[in-house]
Design a protein around this motif. Structure first.
Motif, mmCIF file in Angstrom:
data_model
loop_
_atom_site.group_PDB
_atom_site.id
_atom_site.type_symbol
_atom_site.label_atom_id
_atom_site.label_comp_id
_atom_site.label_asym_id
_atom_site.label_seq_id
_atom_site.Cartn_x
_atom_site.Cartn_y
_atom_site.Cartn_z
ATOM 1 N N LEU A 1 6.188 22.484 40.092
ATOM 2 C CA LEU A 1 6.644 23.400 39.045
ATOM 3 C C LEU A 1 5.745 24.626 38.937
ATOM 4 O O LEU A 1 6.175 25.670 38.450
ATOM 5 N N GLY A 2 4.515 24.493 39.389
ATOM 6 C CA GLY A 2 3.602 25.627 39.384
ATOM 7 C C GLY A 2 3.658 26.453 40.659
ATOM 8 O O GLY A 2 2.952 27.448 40.784
ATOM 9 N N LYS A 3 4.490 26.016 41.617
ATOM 10 C CA LYS A 3 4.604 26.730 42.900
ATOM 11 C C LYS A 3 6.061 27.038 43.212
ATOM 12 O O LYS A 3 6.505 26.996 44.357
ATOM 13 N N VAL A 4 6.835 27.360 42.168
ATOM 14 C CA VAL A 4 8.275 27.602 42.346
ATOM 15 C C VAL A 4 8.515 28.748 43.314
ATOM 16 O O VAL A 4 9.422 28.690 44.151
ATOM 17 N N ASP A 5 7.704 29.794 43.227
ATOM 18 C CA ASP A 5 7.889 30.953 44.097
ATOM 19 C C ASP A 5 7.768 30.562 45.571
ATOM 20 O O ASP A 5 8.577 30.978 46.403
ATOM 21 N N SER A 6 6.776 29.741 45.887
ATOM 22 C CA SER A 6 6.575 29.311 47.264
ATOM 23 C C SER A 6 7.735 28.441 47.750
ATOM 24 O O SER A 6 8.220 28.602 48.875
ATOM 25 N N TYR A 7 8.190 27.519 46.887
ATOM 26 C CA TYR A 7 9.303 26.646 47.270
ATOM 27 C C TYR A 7 10.604 27.439 47.410
ATOM 28 O O TYR A 7 11.449 27.117 48.257
ATOM 29 N N TRP A 8 10.775 28.481 46.589
ATOM 30 C CA TRP A 8 11.969 29.327 46.699
ATOM 31 C C TRP A 8 11.985 30.054 48.049
ATOM 32 O O TRP A 8 13.016 30.116 48.728
ATOM 33 N N LYS A 9 10.845 30.575 48.466
ATOM 34 C CA LYS A 9 10.778 31.252 49.756
ATOM 35 C C LYS A 9 11.074 30.274 50.896
ATOM 36 O O LYS A 9 11.728 30.644 51.884
ATOM 37 N N SER A 10 10.606 29.042 50.762
ATOM 38 C CA SER A 10 10.902 28.044 51.784
ATOM 39 C C SER A 10 12.396 27.746 51.848
ATOM 40 O O SER A 10 12.977 27.604 52.927
ATOM 41 N N ALA A 11 13.029 27.651 50.679
ATOM 42 C CA ALA A 11 14.472 27.414 50.634
ATOM 43 C C ALA A 11 15.229 28.576 51.255
ATOM 44 O O ALA A 11 16.204 28.394 51.998
ATOM 45 N N LEU A 12 14.780 29.785 50.965
ATOM 46 C CA LEU A 12 15.427 30.973 51.500
ATOM 47 C C LEU A 12 15.236 31.070 53.012
ATOM 48 O O LEU A 12 16.097 31.579 53.730
ATOM 49 N N HIS A 13 14.110 30.540 53.489
ATOM 50 C CA HIS A 13 13.775 30.617 54.907
ATOM 51 C C HIS A 13 14.402 29.484 55.720
ATOM 52 O O HIS A 13 14.330 29.495 56.953
ATOM 53 N N SER A 14 15.000 28.520 55.061
ATOM 54 C CA SER A 14 15.567 27.374 55.763
ATOM 55 C C SER A 14 16.754 27.798 56.611
ATOM 56 O O SER A 14 17.452 28.767 56.280
ATOM 57 N N PRO A 15 17.011 27.110 57.723
ATOM 58 C CA PRO A 15 18.154 27.462 58.580
ATOM 59 C C PRO A 15 19.483 27.455 57.836
ATOM 60 O O PRO A 15 20.384 28.227 58.168
ATOM 61 N N GLU A 16 19.616 26.599 56.820
ATOM 62 C CA GLU A 16 20.863 26.511 56.071
ATOM 63 C C GLU A 16 21.175 27.802 55.309
ATOM 64 O O GLU A 16 22.325 28.052 54.944
#
Length: 207
Positions: free
Chosen positions: A111-126
């Motif tokens: 919850l304190g690293k939402v920005d990082s996890y969002w970038k990972s989601a955006l970077h995913s092949p899907e």
């Protein structure tokens, strides 16, 4: 102010509704003897509009300047679909909440690293919005890369040929490459690759 990298980025990107790109700076173990694989440094920035490019590039350069490492800057070849990524990321976050309710406190740091996890989601092949191919062709002569791109021209549309520290990145429209016999062996074919933009050498290596 560096202009060539910014021009490379803006010339490649095709922004639009729900379209974004990932710009990243990476210090890899392969280019920095005192780094471990776990200690590799990665910074990512999201580009949503042509007006973002210069500011985000400058931001990455400022972050890179804090380290005595050699960095390479890359751009996601394929645009990312922010709407698709949002729905996938929302499902992921719902899973975090479910875990918290169930008493699993491993979700708390996320919850304190939402920005990082969002970038990972955006970077995913899907989340990719395009299907461009990236050929990585290393250790070739000018004549060999010309022959390679000429052969590709007979199969598909060559979108960009970009020199890298070891050779070239060649970007094309997708095609049935399984039946194609290239005149020069390529090192890799990536369907969701990262385009080389720039290498920034460690300050100590310039002395």
């Amino acid at each position: 102010m560096a202009t060539e990298p910014v021009e490379t980025i803006t010339n490649w990107c095709e922004f639009g509704e729900y379209r974004a790109y990932i710009l990243m700076a990476i210090a890899r173990r392969a280019h920095n003897d005192d780094l471990t694989h776990r200690g590799e440094v990665v910074y990512r920035r999201v580009l949503c509009d042509v007006d973002d490019v210069q500011d985000q590039y400058d931001d990455l350069r400022a972050l890179v300047a804090r380290h005595d490492y050699t960095f390479r800057i890359y751009l996601s070849v394929n645009a990312r679909n922010t709407l698709d990524a949002y729905f996938d990321f929302r499902e992921e976050m719902n899973g975090w909440i479910h875990d918290l309710v169930a008493g699993d406190d491993h979700a708390i740091p996320k919850l304190g690293k939402v920005d990082s996890y969002w970038k990972s989601a955006l970077h995913s092949p899907e989340a990719r919005d395009d299907r461009c191919f990236q050929f990585d062709v290393d250790d070739v002569t000018d004549a060999e890369i010309d022959a390679f791109t000429d052969a590709l021209d007979s199969q598909t549309t060559v979108l960009l040929t970009r020199e890298t520290p070891n050779g070239y990145h060649v970007l094309t429209e997708p095609f049935d490459y399984t039946a194609w016999e290239p005149p020069v062996a390529y090192d890799d074919l990536d369907t969701d690759g990262q385009l080389f933009v720039e290498e920034i050498e460690a300050p100590g290596s310039l002395a």
